[in-house]
Design a protein around this motif. Structure first.
Motif: not given
Ligand SMILES: NC(=O)c1ccc[n+]([C@@H]2O[C@H](COP(=O)([O-])OP(=O)(O)OC[C@H]3O[C@@H](n4cnc5c(N)ncnc54)[C@H](OP(=O)(O)O)[C@@H]3O)[C@@H](O)[C@H]2O)c1
Length: 321
Positions: A21, A23, A26, A52-56, A87, A98, A263-264
């Motif tokens: 998805t 954001g 993004d 945290p929040g990044a793709s696996e 990420g 981002d 952070p971004n």
């Protein structure tokens, strides 16, 4: 979408996952090429989990075509040819970046070469220039000169007017590539003592290290008064017995950073600096990606084997048609 799946102790294989998805800030990228990084091997082994929040999904950098943008994105448009730091999520048909981690691919550069740029250039800027403040005329020692990071560090240091550039590499062949890229002294660390060579050249003002362990003391010994030693990895060991006397007497700075967990807004600042300081040189070819080899996405396992065995020079890249 098609992605490369990691299953413990099994080869990497193609599989399916839902499309990502997008954001508000993004950019969705139709991936044409994905750069490999040593961190991918660590993540696959369970030693470097995504923040945290990044793709696996594996993959820290891609090049491709923008296929969608978030509602707040103004600097990129659908159809743009871009490369980007991620990420995670690069080993896939579609990847989300981002907007502040995206670069325009220079006209004429293919996607495989463009995928070599983001992680290396941003890491070198953040550590050699921001953190260690390499100045024109200063001497820099770059360990692992033919690594994905090293090939770019040599060229960026040369482009920025470094006085003397020293590198280490594990063979005469690799040392000669470092010299071709702009190193004044390319040291085969298996046959030469880098501390002796660096001291013979007058000492190092900045040292970029990826080895750690026994190199920690040796870097301290090779550093000049007011030297800055920056670790971006500790491949040998996180631990060492160190004599800190010379750190005190030479007023050294010992530091270490990672890029991925930042952070971004910090990544955007690094992206902006890389663009303003080096993108013209990338466009002209004065600073160029060093592409070792390409593998189709489906052959990610073979690509990892090449990275793992360490015969490569520069970057290994996965490609999609
Ligand atoms: N902190 C961060 O933000 C960050 C970002 C990107 C990368 N990194 C780290 O930077 C390193 C390079 O990344 P990469 O993706 O470019 O990996 P890579 O291409 O696989 O490079 C690994 C390098 O390590 C060198 N090396 C191993 N032992 C050495 C020794 N004793 N002396 C000198 N060099 C030695 C190898 O040199 P030879 O093959 O010549 O032996 C090789 O060039 C990795 O450890 C990675 O995790 C950190």
């Amino acid at each position: 979408m098609q992605v490369i799946l990691v299953n413990a102790d099994s080869p990497l294989v193609l599989g399916q996952m839902p499309d990502p998805t997008v954001g508000d800030n993004d950019v969705l990228i139709d991936v044409k090429a994905a750069g490999l990084n040593r961190a991918d091997l660590m993540q696959r082994a369970g030693l470097y989990p995504p923040p945290p929040g990044a793709s696996e999904i594996l993959g820290l950098e891609v090049a491709g075509i923008v296929s969608a943008i978030g509602s707040a994105v103004t600097e990129w448009s659908v159809g743009d040819r871009v490369c980007a730091l991620l990420g995670g999520g690069g080993y896939a048909e579609l990847a989300v970046a981002d907007a502040g981690s995206v670069f325009a691919v220079p006209g004429g550069m293919d996607f495989a070469h463009a995928a070599c740029l983001p992680e290396a250039m941003m890491t070198v800027w953040a550590n050699v220039f921001m953190r260690s403040a390499l100045q024109p005329g200063e001497t820099v020692l770059i360990h692992g000169g033919t690594s994905g990071i090293g090939v770019m560090a040599i060229q960026m240091a040369r482009q920025a007017g470094a006085g003397t550039i020293l590198t280490t590499a594990g063979s005469d062949e690799k040392a000669s590539v470092c010299a071709d890229l702009g190193a004044d002294h390319a040291i085969n660390y298996r046959t030469q003592d880098f501390v002796e060579v660096v001291q013979g050249a007058g000492g190092a003002d900045v040292i970029l290290d990826i080895v750690g362990g026994s190199y920690i003391q040796r870097n301290i010994d090779a550093a000049n008064l007011n030297g800055r030693i920056c670790n971006i990895a500790y491949q040998d060991s996180f631990e060492a017995t160190v004599n800190f006397g010379p750190v005190l007497m030479k007023r050294l700075v010992l530091t270490a950073t990672t890029l991925r967990a930042r952070p971004n807004d910090q990544k955007r600042a690094i992206r902006d600096d890389v663009t303003s300081q080096f993108w013209e040189a990338v466009t002209s070819g004065a600073v160029r990606p060093v592409l070792d080899s390409t593998f189709p996405l489906a052959e990610a396992e073979a690509a990892h084997a090449r990275l793992d065995t360490g015969g490569h020079i520069g970057k290994i890249v996965l490609t999609r048609d």
